[in-house]
Write a protein that holds these residues in place. Structure first.
Motif, short mmCIF file in Angstrom:
data_model
loop_
_atom_site.label_atom_id
_atom_site.label_comp_id
_atom_site.label_asym_id
_atom_site.label_seq_id
_atom_site.Cartn_x
_atom_site.Cartn_y
_atom_site.Cartn_z
N LEU A 1 0.81 -1.22 0.00
CA LEU A 1 0.00 0.00 0.00
C LEU A 1 0.85 1.28 0.00
O LEU A 1 0.38 2.34 0.38
CB LEU A 1 -0.94 -0.02 1.22
N LYS A 2 2.10 1.14 -0.43
CA LYS A 2 3.02 2.29 -0.41
C LYS A 2 2.46 3.53 -1.12
O LYS A 2 2.57 4.64 -0.61
CB LYS A 2 4.37 1.89 -1.02
N PRO A 3 1.82 3.38 -2.31
CA PRO A 3 1.30 4.57 -2.99
C PRO A 3 0.20 5.29 -2.20
O PRO A 3 -0.13 6.44 -2.49
CB PRO A 3 0.74 4.01 -4.31
N HIS A 4 -0.39 4.58 -1.22
CA HIS A 4 -1.51 5.15 -0.47
C HIS A 4 -1.17 5.35 1.01
O HIS A 4 -2.05 5.54 1.84
CB HIS A 4 -2.74 4.24 -0.61
N THR A 5 0.12 5.29 1.32
CA THR A 5 0.57 5.51 2.69
C THR A 5 1.15 6.91 2.80
O THR A 5 1.93 7.34 1.94
CB THR A 5 1.64 4.47 3.08
N LEU A 6 0.75 7.64 3.83
CA LEU A 6 1.14 9.04 3.98
C LEU A 6 2.35 9.17 4.89
O LEU A 6 2.91 8.16 5.36
CB LEU A 6 -0.05 9.81 4.55
N SER A 7 2.73 10.38 5.16
CA SER A 7 3.84 10.62 6.09
C SER A 7 3.45 10.12 7.48
O SER A 7 2.26 9.96 7.78
CB SER A 7 4.15 12.12 6.17
N SER A 8 4.43 9.91 8.33
CA SER A 8 4.14 9.39 9.66
C SER A 8 3.22 10.32 10.45
O SER A 8 2.34 9.87 11.18
CB SER A 8 5.44 9.15 10.44
N GLU A 9 3.41 11.63 10.26
CA GLU A 9 2.56 12.60 10.98
C GLU A 9 1.11 12.51 10.49
O GLU A 9 0.17 12.53 11.30
CB GLU A 9 3.08 14.03 10.77
N MET A 10 0.95 12.39 9.17
CA MET A 10 -0.41 12.31 8.62
C MET A 10 -1.07 10.97 8.97
O MET A 10 -2.28 10.92 9.22
CB MET A 10 -0.37 12.49 7.10
N GLU A 11 -0.29 9.90 9.00
CA GLU A 11 -0.84 8.60 9.38
C GLU A 11 -1.33 8.64 10.82
O GLU A 11 -2.38 8.10 11.16
CB GLU A 11 0.21 7.50 9.20
N ALA A 12 -0.55 9.28 11.68
CA ALA A 12 -0.94 9.40 13.09
C ALA A 12 -2.23 10.21 13.22
O ALA A 12 -3.12 9.88 14.01
CB ALA A 12 0.18 10.04 13.91
N LEU A 13 -2.33 11.27 12.42
CA LEU A 13 -3.53 12.12 12.45
C LEU A 13 -4.76 11.34 11.98
O LEU A 13 -5.82 11.39 12.62
CB LEU A 13 -3.32 13.36 11.58
N LEU A 14 -4.62 10.60 10.88
CA LEU A 14 -5.75 9.80 10.37
C LEU A 14 -6.17 8.75 11.38
O LEU A 14 -7.36 8.53 11.62
CB LEU A 14 -5.38 9.12 9.04
N ALA A 15 -5.19 8.09 11.97
CA ALA A 15 -5.50 7.04 12.95
C ALA A 15 -6.23 7.63 14.15
O ALA A 15 -7.12 6.99 14.72
CB ALA A 15 -4.22 6.34 13.39
#
Length: 599
Positions: A148-162
Motif C-alpha cells: 500500500l506504499k502509494p496510499h501511505t502518507l507521512s508518519s505525521e499524517m498517518e498518526a492524524l488519520l489514525a
C-alpha cells in the motif's frame, strides 16, 4: 398481550455461548485491558531511526505487536460478545467502549510505524530478511503493508488519520444503538389473532406467513418505524458515505469503492464484473418472480410476498437439535476432521442460540485466536435458521483452521473470502437435503429455499452493491443524500431487479435504512462473489471428492498468506472473470425450470 422476549438473565446457560472460555471473571478481563494499554505504550520506542538500524529491531517490533494483538483480540472478543447479547446493558456497552478506545489508540500508535516500514527501500528490507531469517515469520504482513506504499502518507499524517478512527466510527455506533436498543418494535396480530412484537429476528419469519394479512401488516408496520425516522437514518448514511470518501481521498484513491476493495487486495474490476454479470442475467430473476406469482396464485405479487414459500412446508418445526444433526451429516463430505471440529462447536457452547430482549439482531461468527470462534444466532425453528446455523459454522470453522495454522497476523483472512466457507456449507446442506428426500412436495419446498438463496444472496446483495456504489458516487460528486434521494435510488433499483410481475410497494423505498451492512464500507458485494465461488467449489467437492476437499481445506487454512484472488484460484475458482457468477446464475435458471415442473 404481546408475546414478550426473555430478558438476558432468564436465558438458560446451555443456550448461551461460553464467554468464560475467554475470561473466567471480569477482573481478569480488566487486568488484560490494562495490560494492553501498558504494552501499547512500549511501541513508542520504535522510531524511524530505531527500526532502520537493523533487522533485529524490525523483528523486535513485530514480536511485540504480535504479543499485543493476541491480548487485544481476547479483550475485544470478551467486551463485544457481552455487549451484543444485551445492547441495553449500559455496563457492557461501557466496557465495549473502553476496549474499542484501546484498539483505536493502538492503531494510532502503529500507523506511523507502518509508514516507516513503507518508506524503507527494497534493498534494505531484502538485507534485513537475509540477516534475520526469523523475520520470514512476518513476511506476509510486511509485504502487505508495503503493498500500500502509494496510499501511505507521512508518519505525521498517518498518526492524524489514525486518531480520527474512533470519531469516525461514531456513526456506526449510533446506528447500531438506534436499531437494536432504542427502537420500539411494532406489534402485529399473528395468524391466531394474538399481538406479537415484530423484532428484527421475527420480521422475516412473519413475512413467511401463509396469511397475506399478516405479511402485509408486518411489512407496513415494520417499515413505518423507519419512515418515521427517515431523516435521521439518511443523515447517518450520508455521514458514513462522507467518512468513507474522506479516508479514500486522504489515501489518494479515486473513489471510496476503490479504497475499500484495495484494502483487501482485490481489483476494482471484480466489483464491476459482478454488477455487469448480474445485470446481464436479470431475466432469470424476472422469470422467478413470474413463477412465484403463478404458484402463490395471486393477481398481484407484492414485496411482502417474496419470503413466503411458494409451496407449503411439511408439518412440524425444525428444532435446534435437528438442525445440528442434519448439518453434521451434510458436511461429512468434508472429512472426519472437519466434522469433529464442527461437533466441538455444537457441544462446547460456541453458539449463543436464541433471541432475547436487547440482543443484537441477525447472526454472525467472530473468531477468537486464543480460544475458539463464537457464533451469535437468533434461532427461529425453521429452515432459514437451519441454513443460518450452517452458514455461521462455516465462518467459525474457517476462523478455526486459519487460527490453528497461522500466526495471528496471517490468520486474519481478508473479508473478500470471508463468505465463501459459510455459503459453501449452505450449498452442501442443500445438496444433502435434496438427495435425502424423494417426496416431490418436500423437494419443491427445498428448491424454493435454494431459489431464495440465489435471490437474496446473489441478486439482492448485488442490488445492495449497486445502491452503495451509486450513493457513494453521488457523495463524491458533491450531491446531498437526503431521505427522499436515497428512497428514490433504492426504489428504482427494486423496480429494475424485480421486473414487471412485481408490485414494488412504496414502503420498500426505506428498506436501505434497516440494512446494517451498509455501515461496513462496501462489504455486501462479497456475499454475491462468495456465493458464486462457493457454488463452484461445492460442485467440485461433490463431483471430485477428496482432491477438491483437500484443495478446499488448504484454502480454509490459508488465512491471508496469499491474496484472496490467488487463494480462490488454488481452490479452483477464478473470480477475476465473470464465469463463476454467470455459471451460478445459469444454475438458478435451471432450478426455476425444475421447480416449475415439480409443482
Amino acid at each position: 398481550m404481546a408475546k414478550e422476549l426473555l430478558k438476558r438473565e432468564q436465558v438458560a446457560v446451555e443456550d448461551t455461548w461460553a464467554i468464560e472460555d475467554i475470561y473466567a471473571t471480569e477482573e481478569a478481563f480488566l487486568a488484560d485491558a490494562d495490560k494492553v494499554e501498558k504494552m501499547s505504550e512500549e511501541l513508542e520506542k520504535f522510531t524511524e531511526s530505531y527500526l532502520s538500524e537493523s533487522g533485529i529491531h524490525l523483528l523486535e517490533y513485530y514480536k511485540k505487536l504480535e504479543e499485543i494483538y493476541i491480548v487485544i483480540d481476547k479483550v475485544l472478543g470478551y467486551a463485544e460478545r457481552n455487549a451484543d447479547v444485551d445492547t441495553s446493558n449500559t455496563h457492557y456497552q461501557a466496557l465495549d467502549g473502553k476496549v474499542v478506545t484501546l484498539y483505536y489508540k493502538l492503531q494510532e500508535l502503529t500507523a506511523p510505524i507502518d509508514s516507516y516500514i513503507v518508506a524503507m527501500d527494497d534493498a534494505k528490507i531484502a538485507q534485513f530478511f537475509k540477516d534475520v531469517p526469523e523475520l520470514e515469520n512476518y513476511k506476509v504482513t510486511i509485504e502487505d503493508v508495503r503493498r500500500l506504499k502509494p496510499h501511505t502518507l507521512s508518519s505525521e499524517m498517518e498518526a492524524l488519520l489514525a486518531a480520527t478512527s474512533d470519531m469516525g466510527s461514531a456513526v456506526d455506533k449510533v446506528y447500531g444503538l438506534l436499531e437494536n436498543a432504542d427502537f420500539e418494535n411494532p406489534t402485529v396480530k399473528d395468524e391466531k389473532g394474538e399481538m406479537v412484537k415484530v423484532s428484527s429476528g421475527r420480521f422475516v419469519p412473519m413475512l413467511e406467513s401463509k396469511d397475506v394479512r399478516v405479511r402485509r401488516d408486518t411489512f407496513k408496520a415494520y417499515y413505518a418505524r423507519y419512515e418515521q425516522y427517515k431523516n435521521t437514518f439518511a443523515s447517518l448514511y450520508e455521514g458514513k458515505a462522507k467518512s468513507n470518501f474522506f479516508y479514500a481521498k486522504a489515501r489518494k484513491y479515486s473513489s471510496s469503492m476503490e479504497a475499500a476493495v484495495d484494502a483487501n487486495n482485490v481489483p476494482k474490476e471484480v466489483y464491476y464484473n459482478l454488477i455487469e454479470a448480474v445485470n446481464e442475467n436479470m431475466d432469470y430473476l424476472h422469470q422467478y418472480m413470474k413463477l412465484r406469482k403463478k404458484l402463490l396464485g395471486v393477481d398481484e405479487l407484492h414485496m411482502y410476498d417474496v419470503y413466503t414459500p411458494m409451496v407449503e412446508q411439511e408439518e412440524g418445526e425444525i428444532t435446534y437439535a435437528m438442525a445440528q444433526e442434519e448439518i453434521a451429516e451434510a458436511l461429512k463430505v468434508l472429512g472426519d476432521d472437519y466434522v469433529s471440529v464442527l461437533k466441538q462447536g455444537f457441544e462446547n457452547r460456541w453458539i449463543d442460540k436464541y433471541e432475547n430482549e436487547g440482543k443484537r439482531s441477525g447472526a454472525y461468527s467472530a473468531g477468537n485466536y486464543s480460544t475458539h470462534p463464537f457464533v451469535l444466532m437468533n434461532f427461529q425453528y425453521n429452515l432459514d435458521s437451519e441454513f443460518t446455523l450452517a452458514h455461521e459454522m462455516g465462518h467459525a470453522l474457517h476462523s478455526y483452521y486459519s487460527s490453528k495454522n497461522n500466526n495471528i497476523f496471517d490468520s486474519d483472512y481478508k473479508i473478500f473470502v470471508a463468505e465463501v466457507a459459510s455459503t459453501c456449507n449452505e450449498a452442501l446442506l442443500m445438496d444433502y437435503l435434496l438427495k435425502k428426500t424423494t417426496d416431490k412436495r418436500k423437494k419443491a419446498y427445498l428448491i424454493n429455499h435454494f431459489l431464495e438463496q440465489f435471490r437474496t444472496t446473489l441478486y439482492r446483495q448485488t442490488m445492495f452493491a449497486e445502491f452503495e456504489l451509486r450513493t457513494h458516487e453521488m457523495v463524491e460528486k458533491g450531491e446531498a443524500l437526503t431521505a427522499d434521494v436515497l428512497k428514490k435510488v433504492y426504489y428504482d433499483l427494486n423496480k429494475k431487479y424485480y421486473g414487471n410481475d412485481m408490485v414494488v410497494d412504496e414502503e420498500i423505498a426505506i428498506e436501505w435504512a434497516r440494512i446494517p451492512h451498509f455501515y461496513y464500507n462496501f462489504y455486501v458485494y462479497q456475499y454475491a462473489t462468495s456465493f458464486s465461488a462457493s457454488m463452484a467449489i461445492s460442485k467440485m467437492i461433490l463431483e471430485e471428492g477428496k482432491p477438491a476437499v483437500d484443495r478446499y481445506l488448504k484454502f480454509l487454512s490459508g488465512g491471508c498468506t496469499k491474496s484472496p484472488i490467488d487463494l480462490l484460484k488454488d481452490a479452483g475458482v477464478d473470480m477475476t472473470t465473470k464465469k463463476p457468477i454467470s455459471d451460478a446464475l445459469k444454475t438458478f435458471g435451471e432450478l426455476i425450470q425444475e421447480m416449475d415442473q415439480l409443482v
